[in-house]
Each structure stands twice: as C-alpha cells, then as structure tokens.
Design a protein around this motif. Structure first.
Motif, short mmCIF file in Angstrom:
data_model
loop_
_atom_site.label_atom_id
_atom_site.label_comp_id
_atom_site.label_asym_id
_atom_site.label_seq_id
_atom_site.Cartn_x
_atom_site.Cartn_y
_atom_site.Cartn_z
N GLN A 167 0.83 -1.21 0.00
CA GLN A 167 0.00 0.00 0.00
C GLN A 167 0.87 1.26 0.00
OE1 GLN A 167 -2.83 -0.62 3.23
NE2 GLN A 167 -3.53 1.47 2.91
N ARG A 188 2.59 1.54 -3.36
CA ARG A 188 1.64 2.06 -4.36
C ARG A 188 1.45 3.56 -4.18
NH1 ARG A 188 1.29 -1.61 -8.19
NH2 ARG A 188 0.64 -3.65 -7.46
N TYR A 241 0.44 15.95 -3.74
CA TYR A 241 -0.66 15.01 -3.53
C TYR A 241 -0.69 14.08 -4.72
CZ TYR A 241 -2.03 18.62 -0.28
OH TYR A 241 -2.02 19.52 0.75
N ALA A 242 -0.91 12.80 -4.45
CA ALA A 242 -1.04 11.87 -5.56
C ALA A 242 -2.28 12.26 -6.35
CB ALA A 242 -1.18 10.45 -5.03
N SER A 243 -2.14 12.42 -7.67
CA SER A 243 -3.31 12.78 -8.46
C SER A 243 -4.14 11.52 -8.71
CB SER A 243 -2.89 13.39 -9.79
OG SER A 243 -2.41 12.39 -10.65
N LEU A 244 -5.42 11.72 -9.04
CA LEU A 244 -6.28 10.55 -9.28
C LEU A 244 -5.79 9.72 -10.46
CD1 LEU A 244 -9.70 12.29 -8.59
CD2 LEU A 244 -8.26 11.03 -7.01
N PRO A 245 -5.39 10.34 -11.59
CA PRO A 245 -4.82 9.51 -12.66
C PRO A 245 -3.55 8.79 -12.20
CG PRO A 245 -5.35 11.70 -13.50
CD PRO A 245 -5.53 11.75 -12.02
N ILE A 274 -2.92 7.67 -9.24
CA ILE A 274 -3.34 6.52 -8.42
C ILE A 274 -3.77 5.37 -9.32
CG2 ILE A 274 -5.16 5.74 -6.85
CD1 ILE A 274 -4.94 8.65 -5.61
N MET A 275 -4.51 5.69 -10.39
CA MET A 275 -4.98 4.63 -11.27
C MET A 275 -3.83 4.01 -12.07
SD MET A 275 -7.94 4.62 -10.30
CE MET A 275 -8.51 3.29 -11.34
N LYS A 276 -2.84 4.84 -12.41
CA LYS A 276 -1.69 4.29 -13.15
C LYS A 276 -0.81 3.44 -12.25
CE LYS A 276 -1.53 7.93 -16.62
NZ LYS A 276 -1.30 9.37 -16.65
N LYS A 333 -1.38 1.17 -10.17
CA LYS A 333 -1.61 -0.27 -10.02
C LYS A 333 -1.06 -1.05 -11.20
CE LYS A 333 -6.45 -0.23 -11.46
NZ LYS A 333 -7.82 -0.47 -11.05
N ARG A 334 -0.71 -0.36 -12.28
CA ARG A 334 -0.14 -1.05 -13.44
C ARG A 334 1.39 -0.98 -13.44
NH1 ARG A 334 -4.28 0.61 -18.34
NH2 ARG A 334 -6.15 -0.04 -17.24
N GLU A 375 -8.41 -0.98 -2.54
CA GLU A 375 -7.23 -0.19 -2.18
C GLU A 375 -7.15 1.10 -3.00
OE1 GLU A 375 -3.53 -2.46 -2.02
OE2 GLU A 375 -2.50 -0.60 -2.51
N SER A 393 -6.15 10.82 -0.93
CA SER A 393 -5.42 11.91 -1.56
C SER A 393 -6.28 13.19 -1.55
CB SER A 393 -5.03 11.53 -2.99
OG SER A 393 -4.02 12.37 -3.45
N GLU A 435 -5.29 19.82 -10.97
CA GLU A 435 -4.02 19.10 -10.77
C GLU A 435 -4.25 17.76 -10.06
OE1 GLU A 435 -1.28 21.73 -8.84
OE2 GLU A 435 -1.08 22.95 -10.67
N LEU A 436 -5.22 17.76 -9.16
CA LEU A 436 -5.55 16.49 -8.49
C LEU A 436 -6.16 15.49 -9.47
CD1 LEU A 436 -7.24 17.13 -5.04
CD2 LEU A 436 -5.28 15.69 -5.50
N PRO A 486 -6.02 4.85 -17.38
CA PRO A 486 -7.22 4.30 -16.75
C PRO A 486 -8.04 5.39 -16.04
CG PRO A 486 -5.25 3.69 -15.52
CD PRO A 486 -4.79 4.37 -16.76
#
Lengths: 249, 393
Positions: free
Chosen positions: A69, A72, A185-189, A191-193, A195-196, B16, B24, B55-56, B69
């Motif tokens: 976790q 990631r 801050y981790a951006s949402l894209p 975070i999604m990237k 996991k790959r 997760e 975030s 940006e987030l 994704p």
C-alpha cells in the motif's frame, strides 16, 4: 540518474498509540498506517531530481504484504517501480535494514539512495548511516536542500544551531529533513496508473541476507501519566517546593 | 467498539485504489480547502482553487479521455464526499465542471468538441457551466422559454438561464434551448460566454451556498455557428441524463457534510458539561446520536450500492436507472439535512456560530435539497417507478 528511495509503513502521526498488554509492541489493529513522512519527502525529492535530470525512481519497502500500500502510494506520486522485501518489524533492526538495502543497491546500482532521516515509529535514525558505511559511500543526512551537478550532490543539512553545506561524490546516501520540500498530492490519474506499475517481491533470504538481530527490544512502556499541577501563592513557596518536595534545586 | 463515523465497517467495502483516491483528496481538502471555507462563506466568495482541483485530476475523472485508466464511480463518489466534508460549494464546483459540462460534451459532442474542449476542461484552463433552469422553469424544464432559431450558418439563441453554478467564472456554457415545439425539440449548445449578446450577473443575497459562484445568464439573440450544437442531444431526455450524473455526486457528497456535522457534534457533546456531566451522557442527546448514526449508516451503504450498480451499468455501456438515481439523491440529501439540523440543535447556541461549520453545512444542504431535481420531484419519479402512475401529467 537512478534513485532508490525507501518508504516505511508506519502508524499515522495523528493516531493515539497504545502499548500491547505484554509490552512487546504497540497495538496496530484499527490504527491508520501511512508512509513515513520523512520518506514521503524523499520520494518527492527523487521525483523533482528526476524531473530535472531524467532517470528512474525505484521505491523499496521492507515489511509485510500490507506495505505494498505504501509502495503504491509512492508509485501514485510518480515513482516508476517498487520492490517489497517481505519481512516484519520484529525481525529487523537498523543493521538488518542496512544489510538488505546494501544488497538491493548491488542489484539496482542507483546513483543516489534517498531515505527519511528516521522513521516516525522507531525513531532510530541509524539505517542510512549504516548503509553508507557498508557501501563505502558518502552520506549527507538531514537534507534541507539537495542539488546535483557534475557527478556530485551538494546538500545543505540541518545541523544543530544552523545549516551546514556538504558535498559528496555520487553515488551517495542522502537523508531528508522536514523542510526539504512539501510532497505533492497523488493525483487521481496517478493513483490509477500506479496499479499497473511493476512491483517486485523478494525475501531477505532471496537476497542472501542474514537477519540476526543485534538490537533486541526488551519491552515498551507508555510514558508516565502526568499528575495534576499545583498553583502556588508566591515565588518563595515555589522555591521552597522545588528545593524540598521536587528536590530539583 | 465500532468507529462512530463508520458503524458498519463501510471502509471494508472499498478497494485499495478507492481508498487511495479518497485519501489523496482528503489530504488536499484538509490542507488547502477546509482552513478557508468559513471565510469564503463570510465573504460570499468562491475559493480560487480550480487549478489545484484540476491538478488532483478531479475534472472528468470517470471519463475515458484516452490518457490512461479512469476512476470508477465509487472512487469518484468518495472524492465528492471528501470535498463536501469541507463545503458543499466545493463539491458543486467540481460536479458542474465534470458532470454537467464535460459529461455532455463527452457523451453528445462531436469529435471536434471532444478534442478541443475536454483536455482544457480537465486541466481547469477552461471553466464550464450548465444552463437548463430558467427564472420561470425549474422542475418543468420542458416548458423552457429559451429558443434557438436556425439561421444561415448557425443558430440564434435567446433566453435567460438562472441558478447557474460557476456562471460568472465560466468560459463556456452548455445552454439548452428549444429548436421547435415541445420538449423533444430541446438541444444542447456550447456557447462561449464572451459571445455578442451574452451577458451574466452574479446572484447576490444568497443565504446558502455562499461560497459558490451562482449566476444568471442572459442570451439576447446570441449567434453561434452550426458546430456549437452538441449533435448527440435529442430532446429533454439528454439534459436529464446529464443531471443524473450530477445527482450521483450529490448522493455521495452529502455524506461528507453529514459526517462533518456528526463528528463536530459528537466531540462537542463529550466535552460540553451541563448539570455536572458531559451532555453526551443525557438520554435525549444519546437518542439523537443513535438515530443519526443509524440513518448515516443507511446513507453510506446506499451510496456504496448505488456506486457499484452504476459502475456495472457503465461498464456494459449503459447507465443506472433514473428512478434509482432519484431515490439515492432524495434519501441521502434528506438524511444529511436531518443530521445537520439535529447537530445544530445539540450544539445549542454554539450551533449557529461559523467556527463549528454546522450551520453552514445545514444552510448549504437546503440548496442541495432543491437543486438538481427538487426533493418533491424526485419523490414523484420514485412514485412513478413504484406505481406505474405518473403524477406529472
């Protein structure tokens, strides 16, 4: 440039910590776990240096499966790949961590290892220094500013009573202090990237590391309860109490 | 003991990635948004955070824009909940940009619209708004008076749109207008807000949603070229499909407002002494907390189920039924408003002070209760689905 950055899974700094009944450790059930904040600063610094100089950021965590976790979360910030060395806190001391990292450095050949100056759980502040010693590399701890130029890293470090500038030939080990940067801050894209992105798992045995403990934790105690204060009528009484009751003078 | 804010371990239902996305946004909100919301309310000024929200990666996060994704709807809902934990206006700012502007372009726009507008909207360099409601047509948009008349090379649009979130900030407006007789002639247009004949003004005097940019848009014979038409729009149902996206975010967002009120009231009740003991020890106060907690639990689980069903439907190329969306919006907003009012009561006089934020949430939720489909109309949509009888006509 290639960066190897450590991320330790630690209890949230906002969590209320309780010692287990048998005093062998702390209660982690129901406690939020985070990336050690100093390590997060390390990830941010590696990402900034990569943005400037190019290269790769590899994050490593030593811990149980749940530490993926934290890996990631560093990958979500932008690190390229992760390595989990499966182990648990009870089997590890700072020397053990340094030995594991030494093997990983041999495998990965980074130009720089960046670590938090300490983890906010054990607060040992030893692993990075031991690692540099084992590798025979230069070390710059408590970094406030990091600049890379001409195969050298110049670090302004937070020393007692002021700032000290040191310079090391690369490869080197750097540890971060609180004011080095403000992690993104981790951006949402992102975070999604994450996991790959590749995440490899190895055990200390795979690395050929013998983890015989040199430091054994005998037991943990909660700090003593603070007793209620007293209000004294005047300075004379205060001095009297300090002398005769508290025996502090 | 169960966590007072998560009595039935809702947390364990999340993946997760969903938690990571939520965390975030939570960190961002705690550091950059929450410290400023009370002042934004006092000043009736929207927070200048469009760029940071972009940006987030919040804008259009569920839409496949071809660069990796996308977020699933549960994760997106969790993000809305974190934004609204600070203030409903912040959630609304994101909801309008994502759901009411990017979604219709994504769903009904031409290839050119998508290529030109979506990346800029995602980056927050372009701000969008959505114009459906009018001063005299809210729950009955089929009877709107805004008209688009076909002329050589384009359309001329005239009419007034009201209650437009992001309205004075926006660079473009998705304007809905009748092109002929009846609701089936309604089409959507992308109208630049600097077009000749386009004017707008901020709505002053709001006692709710004060940190939101709410405007009236006036279109006086505004010419737009043929390319301004969203070619996929086909009657009022297209506009309503867009609103269902917004309602999804609302159903989750209001959980954040409710939880923030609940947490504040719980802390307060444990500290505040009356008759020699914390007021949390009194039966009437405990009854309030027990009832609120049960309702909050229902709302959390409903939002989760709503999200999972929506994700399944979207994966199959469809969308969740409108009646389910209506029920979720109706039920969760009512719950949140009930919780905010009850928490206000628990805090007594302190409940009206902005340092606690409860009255601000409560007042915001009065807007949420009414916008994107009033509470009454959602009940009628659910009533229709249950009985087969339409109460509208």
């Amino acid at each position: 440039m290639k960066f190897l950055v450590t991320v330790k899974r630690v209890t949230d700094y906002e969590a209320k910590i309780k010692v287990k009944a048998d005093k062998s450790g702390i209660v982690t059930d129901g406690v939020n776990m985070i990336v050690n904040p100093f390590d997060e600063i390390g990830v941010e610094e590696a990402l900034r240096l990569k943005e400037k100089h190019g290269g790769e950021v590899v994050v490593v965590s030593i811990g149980d499966k749940d530490a993926t976790q934290q890996i990631r979360s560093a990958l979500a910030m932008g690190a390229d790949r992760g390595v989990l060395v499966t182990s648990n806190d009870a089997e590890l001391d700072s020397a053990g961590v340094a030995k594991i990292l030494e093997k990983l450095v041999a495998e990965e050949s980074p130009d720089m290892v960046i670590m938090g100056k300490q983890a906010i759980d054990g607060d040992s502040n030893q692993a990075a220094q031991m690692l540099a010693e084992r590798l025979g590399w230069g070390q710059a701890t408590f970094a406030n500013t990091v600049t890379v130029e001409d195969g050298k890293v110049t670090v302004i470090r937070e020393a007692d009573g002021g700032l000290e500038t040191v310079s090391c030939t690369l490869p080197a080990v750097v540890t971060t202090d609180l004011r080095l940067n403000e992690p993104r801050y981790a951006s949402l894209p992102g975070i999604m990237k994450a996991k790959r992105k590749p995440l490899k798992e190895v055990s200390p045995a795979d690395l050929g590391v013998d983890l015989a403990l040199q430091v054994v934790v005998k037991g943990l105690e909660e700090p003593p309860q603070k007793s209620a204060g007293q209000i004294v009528p005047d300075v004379a009484t205060l001095v009297d109490k300090l002398q005769n009751e508290a025996k502090a003078l | 003991m169960p966590n007072p804010l998560d009595f039935f371990a809702f947390e364990d239902l999340l993946t997760e990635e969903e938690r990571a996305a939520r965390d975030s946004v939570r960190r961002f909100v705690e550091a950059k948004v929450r410290p400023h919301v009370a002042q934004a309310w006092r000043d009736a000024a929207p927070l200048p955070i469009m760029r940071e929200l972009a940006e987030l990666g919040l804008f259009g996060a569920t839409l496949d824009l071809g660069d990796g994704p996308t977020l699933n709807y549960v994760a997106y809902g969790l993000c809305m909940r974190e934004l609204e934990r600070a203030d409903s206006c912040v959630r609304s700012m994101v909801g309008v940009q994502s759901n009411l502007c990017m979604y219709p372009i994504f769903t009904f726009g031409s290839a050119q619209h998508k290529e030109e507008l979506l990346p800029q909207l995602a980056a927050g360099t372009l701000v969008g708004c959505f114009g459906l409601s009018e001063p005299d047509a809210g729950s009955d948009p089929g009877n709107m008076s805004t008209r688009a008349t076909k002329v050589d090379g384009g359309w001329r649009i005239s009419g007034t749109k009201r209650w437009i979130t992001n309205g004075t900030l926006a660079d473009i407006a998705i304007v809905w207008a009748r092109t002929g007789q009846g609701a089936s002639s309604i089409r959507g247009f992308v109208v630049p807000t600097d077009a000749d004949g386009f004017s707008r003004h901020k709505l002053d005097g709001k006692q709710s949603f004060r940190a939101s940019d709410t405007a009236e848009l006036m279109l006086d014979d505004v010419f737009v070229p043929d390319e301004a038409l969203l070619p996929g729009t086909d009657g009022l149902k297209s506009a309503l499909a867009v609103l269902n996206q917004g309602r999804y975010g609302i159903c989750w967002g209001v959980l954040g407002a409710a939880e923030d009120c609940f947490a504040t009231a719980l802390d307060f009740a444990k500290e505040r002494m009356a008759f020699g003991r914390p007021i949390a020890g009194f039966q009437l106060v405990q009854q309030k907390f027990a009832q609120m907690s049960a309702r909050l639990t229902h709302a959390q689980l409903l939002a989760w189920r709503f999200g999972r069903l929506k994700d399944e439907a979207v994966e199959k190329g469809g969308d969740i039924e409108g009646a389910r969306t209506s029920m979720a919006k109706m039920a969760n907003v009512e719950t949140a408003l009930h919780i905010a009012r009850t928490c206000r009561d628990i805090l007594g006089g302190n409940g009206i002070m902005d340092e606690y934020g409860i009255m601000r949430h409560m007042s915001n939720l009065e807007t949420v209760y009414t916008y994107e489909g009033t509470h009454d109309v959602h009940q009628l949509v659910v009533g229709h689905a249950l009985t087969g009888q339409s109460a509208f006509r």
